[in-house]
Design an enzyme around this catalytic site. Structure first.
Site, PDB file in Angstrom:
ATOM      1  CG  HIS A   1      -3.296  -7.418  -6.855  1.00  0.00           C
ATOM      2  ND1 HIS A   1      -1.998  -7.631  -7.214  1.00  0.00           N
ATOM      3  CD2 HIS A   1      -3.671  -6.262  -7.446  1.00  0.00           C
ATOM      4  CE1 HIS A   1      -1.592  -6.641  -7.981  1.00  0.00           C
ATOM      5  NE2 HIS A   1      -2.581  -5.793  -8.151  1.00  0.00           N
TER       6      HIS A   1
HETATM    7  C1  UD1 Z   1      -5.748  -1.548  -7.361  1.00  0.00           C
HETATM    8  C2  UD1 Z   1      -5.548  -1.191  -8.823  1.00  0.00           C
HETATM    9  C3  UD1 Z   1      -4.547  -2.164  -9.437  1.00  0.00           C
HETATM   10  C4  UD1 Z   1      -3.268  -2.214  -8.643  1.00  0.00           C
HETATM   11  C5  UD1 Z   1      -3.550  -2.484  -7.180  1.00  0.00           C
HETATM   12  C6  UD1 Z   1      -2.278  -2.380  -6.381  1.00  0.00           C
HETATM   13  C7  UD1 Z   1      -7.459  -0.248 -10.051  1.00  0.00           C
HETATM   14  C8  UD1 Z   1      -8.504  -0.544 -11.065  1.00  0.00           C
HETATM   15  N1  UD1 Z   1      -6.782  -1.315  -9.590  1.00  0.00           N
HETATM   16  O1  UD1 Z   1      -6.330  -2.831  -7.297  1.00  0.00           O
HETATM   17  O2  UD1 Z   1      -4.246  -1.770 -10.760  1.00  0.00           O
HETATM   18  O3  UD1 Z   1      -2.460  -3.237  -9.157  1.00  0.00           O
HETATM   19  O4  UD1 Z   1      -4.507  -1.525  -6.691  1.00  0.00           O
HETATM   20  O5  UD1 Z   1      -2.292  -3.165  -5.235  1.00  0.00           O
HETATM   21  O6  UD1 Z   1      -7.245   0.893  -9.704  1.00  0.00           O
HETATM   22  N2  UD1 Z   1      -9.013  -3.200   0.061  1.00  0.00           N
HETATM   23  C9  UD1 Z   1      -8.854  -3.201   1.426  1.00  0.00           C
HETATM   24  N3  UD1 Z   1      -7.964  -2.298   1.964  1.00  0.00           N
HETATM   25  C10 UD1 Z   1      -7.240  -1.432   1.220  1.00  0.00           C
HETATM   26  C11 UD1 Z   1      -7.419  -1.442  -0.173  1.00  0.00           C
HETATM   27  C12 UD1 Z   1      -8.294  -2.329  -0.739  1.00  0.00           C
HETATM   28  O7  UD1 Z   1      -9.488  -3.967   2.144  1.00  0.00           O
HETATM   29  O8  UD1 Z   1      -6.443  -0.668   1.785  1.00  0.00           O
HETATM   30  C13 UD1 Z   1      -9.976  -4.176  -0.529  1.00  0.00           C
HETATM   31  C14 UD1 Z   1     -11.407  -3.639  -0.559  1.00  0.00           C
HETATM   32  O9  UD1 Z   1     -12.267  -4.705  -0.376  1.00  0.00           O
HETATM   33  C15 UD1 Z   1     -11.514  -3.142  -1.997  1.00  0.00           C
HETATM   34  C16 UD1 Z   1     -10.675  -4.182  -2.750  1.00  0.00           C
HETATM   35  O10 UD1 Z   1      -9.601  -4.475  -1.864  1.00  0.00           O
HETATM   36  O11 UD1 Z   1     -12.824  -3.098  -2.433  1.00  0.00           O
HETATM   37  C17 UD1 Z   1     -10.130  -3.700  -4.054  1.00  0.00           C
HETATM   38  O12 UD1 Z   1      -9.403  -2.478  -3.884  1.00  0.00           O
HETATM   39  P1  UD1 Z   1      -9.194  -1.486  -5.125  1.00  0.00           P
HETATM   40  O13 UD1 Z   1      -8.335  -0.369  -4.720  1.00  0.00           O
HETATM   41  O14 UD1 Z   1     -10.501  -1.157  -5.753  1.00  0.00           O
HETATM   42  O15 UD1 Z   1      -8.444  -2.398  -6.185  1.00  0.00           O
HETATM   43  P2  UD1 Z   1      -7.128  -3.285  -6.016  1.00  0.00           P
HETATM   44  O16 UD1 Z   1      -7.506  -4.703  -6.253  1.00  0.00           O
HETATM   45  O17 UD1 Z   1      -6.412  -2.932  -4.776  1.00  0.00           O
HETATM   46  N1  UDP Z   2       4.758  -5.122  -2.442  1.00  0.00           N
HETATM   47  C1  UDP Z   2       5.014  -4.940  -1.079  1.00  0.00           C
HETATM   48  N2  UDP Z   2       4.425  -5.788  -0.182  1.00  0.00           N
HETATM   49  C2  UDP Z   2       3.620  -6.821  -0.571  1.00  0.00           C
HETATM   50  C3  UDP Z   2       3.371  -7.000  -1.967  1.00  0.00           C
HETATM   51  C4  UDP Z   2       3.958  -6.122  -2.878  1.00  0.00           C
HETATM   52  O1  UDP Z   2       5.759  -4.036  -0.705  1.00  0.00           O
HETATM   53  O2  UDP Z   2       3.117  -7.552   0.299  1.00  0.00           O
HETATM   54  C5  UDP Z   2       5.335  -4.154  -3.404  1.00  0.00           C
HETATM   55  C6  UDP Z   2       6.223  -4.733  -4.465  1.00  0.00           C
HETATM   56  O3  UDP Z   2       7.563  -4.690  -4.037  1.00  0.00           O
HETATM   57  C7  UDP Z   2       5.976  -3.821  -5.667  1.00  0.00           C
HETATM   58  C8  UDP Z   2       4.575  -3.296  -5.459  1.00  0.00           C
HETATM   59  O4  UDP Z   2       4.237  -3.587  -4.097  1.00  0.00           O
HETATM   60  O5  UDP Z   2       6.851  -2.714  -5.637  1.00  0.00           O
HETATM   61  C9  UDP Z   2       3.616  -3.980  -6.377  1.00  0.00           C
HETATM   62  O6  UDP Z   2       2.307  -3.637  -6.037  1.00  0.00           O
HETATM   63  P1  UDP Z   2       1.057  -4.480  -6.505  1.00  0.00           P
HETATM   64  O7  UDP Z   2       1.477  -5.843  -6.921  1.00  0.00           O
HETATM   65  O8  UDP Z   2       0.039  -4.334  -5.452  1.00  0.00           O
HETATM   66  O9  UDP Z   2       0.517  -3.619  -7.740  1.00  0.00           O
HETATM   67  P2  UDP Z   2       0.879  -3.614  -9.299  1.00  0.00           P
HETATM   68  O10 UDP Z   2       2.316  -3.370  -9.469  1.00  0.00           O
HETATM   69  O11 UDP Z   2       0.416  -4.919  -9.874  1.00  0.00           O
HETATM   70  O12 UDP Z   2       0.017  -2.503  -9.813  1.00  0.00           O
END
Ligand code: UD1
Ligand code: UDP
Length: 363
Positions: A203
């Site tokens: 992601h």
């Molecule tokens: C964010 C964090 C990242 C973290 C990740 C965990 C930042 C810069 N990034 O990335 O460090 O690893 O969360 O998973 O803060 N979206 C949905 N539904 C949701 C959430 C997101 O559809 O509930 C989609 C939307 O299109 C949104 C895109 O995902 O624009 C990105 O979401 P965003 O929270 O900005 O960043 P992540 O890629 O989730």
């Molecule tokens: N995780 C989860 N379901 C999923 C993918 C990840 O519960 O489908 C959990 C995983 O066990 C870990 C956390 O989400 O604890 C990691 O989150 P993510 O990879 O979104 O973010 P990051 O750690 O890279 O910020």
């Protein structure tokens, strides 16, 4: 008595804050739990609050933002209002997301100390928004809870102003607390098409927003010598759809795509897989928990968790298709014995953090 405000905005923050919330409640420290709405889908937010048996958040922001700047600014504005109203003793943030930076900055502007859990991680990769967020947060926080000695050294090198404590990472606490429950409750394995599988997630913005890298990942998963189970982040699904690659991936007999799964299901998938292929940060740590112990291929150019590499769990293989495939083949052939101890602590990080908070603010 003033409360400690615990802030979480995304999936990993809820998971890593859960042991801290539990420890605060056990020790009767007054707490305000804030979900700042960066993640908002049920399966990226509420599902984790339920799986981890957390109290419902006292405040939930609705931020509806389409750019990182607006997202950060709206969380800051919501936090500012809340801090004015509630005046807590400390605002605890965890990790490196936009929510973390926004909440820490808002606290700083209100003259309330921020405590940064998971302080001091550095990837030295300035393409990553997370690297900016974590550096900035460390420099406005009064309390820095570094998971390892290396994270502490990074903070000291940068001459941060706050007090530093080495505590371990609360993700290990979360695994230890939840895997036994997960093994009993989760039914995810009944839905999995393969007996042996690699578990994949991806992601990171610098990966999935780059079409070339996204194609490499999908190609590698489709050709992997062991089939792939792939719980897909909404960001990645959106990019695949935009590029008309999603339907094609679903047809691949080698990849089972799932929606983002709950924490209990994810733990069971980790426990049962042959290896993990991921660009996630937290998953690199979880794989080192003694009850999981899985090899991890990090499909990125860098890691802010070199401890997992040094301990023999993780390998940074880059983002090219052939390098990812070679990495998978090597893991399957080598079947290396992995250490029974985690470099991220022994599962007592949350207790240590809360004990420090009690000493600093309540005794
Ligand atoms: C964010 C964090 C990242 C973290 C990740 C965990 C930042 C810069 N990034 O990335 O460090 O690893 O969360 O998973 O803060 N979206 C949905 N539904 C949701 C959430 C997101 O559809 O509930 C989609 C939307 O299109 C949104 C895109 O995902 O624009 C990105 O979401 P965003 O929270 O900005 O960043 P992540 O890629 O989730
Ligand atoms: N995780 C989860 N379901 C999923 C993918 C990840 O519960 O489908 C959990 C995983 O066990 C870990 C956390 O989400 O604890 C990691 O989150 P993510 O990879 O979104 O973010 P990051 O750690 O890279 O910020």
């Amino acid at each position: 008595m003033k409360a400690v405000t615990v802030v979480a905005g995304t999936r990993p923050e809820i998971i890593k804050m859960a042991p801290i919330i539990r420890a605060l409640r056990k020790r009767n420290v007054p707490m305000i739990f804030v979900h700042c709405g960066q993640h908002y889908d049920y399966n990226m937010s509420q599902q984790f609050i339920e799986d981890l048996e957390l109290p419902p958040p006292d405040y939930t922001f609705k931020i509806k933002a389409y750019s990182a700047g607006v997202q950060t600014a709206r969380i800051m504005m919501n936090m500012d209002e809340l801090l004015k109203k509630t005046a807590p003793s400390l605002v605890l943030v965890e990790g490196d997301t936009n929510s973390v930076l926004a909440a820490a900055l808002a606290s700083n502007k209100r003259g309330i100390p921020a405590g940064h859990v998971e302080a001091g991680l550095r990837s030295f990769d300035l393409r990553m928004p997370e690297e900016h967020n974590r550096r900035l947060t460390d420099h406005v926080s009064g309390y820095l809870f570094a998971p390892t000695a290396l994270a502490e050294a990074n903070l000291k090198k940068e001459n941060v102003w706050g007090k530093i404590f080495v505590t371990g990472n609360t993700i290990i606490d979360a695994v230890l607390q939840h895997l036994p429950i997960a093994e009993k409750k989760s039914e995810i394995l009944d839905k999995i098409h393969f007996k042996r599988f690699a578990l994949a997630t991806a992601h990171r913005a610098e990966n999935v927003d780059d079409l070339k890298v996204l194609k490499n990942f999908i190609g590698a998963f489709a050709e992997s010598p062991v089939p792939v189970v792939y719980p897909m982040h909404p960001r990645t699904k959106k990019r695949l759809r935009q590029n008309k690659m999603y339907a094609q991936l679903l047809k691949s007999g080698n990849v089972q795509v799932l929606p983002p799964v709950g924490y209990l299901d994810f733990l069971v998938l980790m426990r049962r897989c042959e290896l993990v292929v991921t660009d996630s940060g937290g998953i690199q740590e979880e794989a080192t928990a003694p009850s999981i112990r899985k090899p991890v291929l990090v499909i990125r150019l860098s890691t802010e968790r070199p401890e997992a590499v040094e301990a023999g769990f993780a390998k940074v293989v880059g983002t090219e298709k052939q390098k990812i495939l070679k990495g998978i083949e090597e893991v399957l052939v080598q079947r290396k014995e992995l250490s029974a101890t985690s470099p991220f602590g022994d599962g007592n990080a949350a207790e240590k953090i809360v004990e420090i908070i009690q000493k600093e603010f309540y005794i």
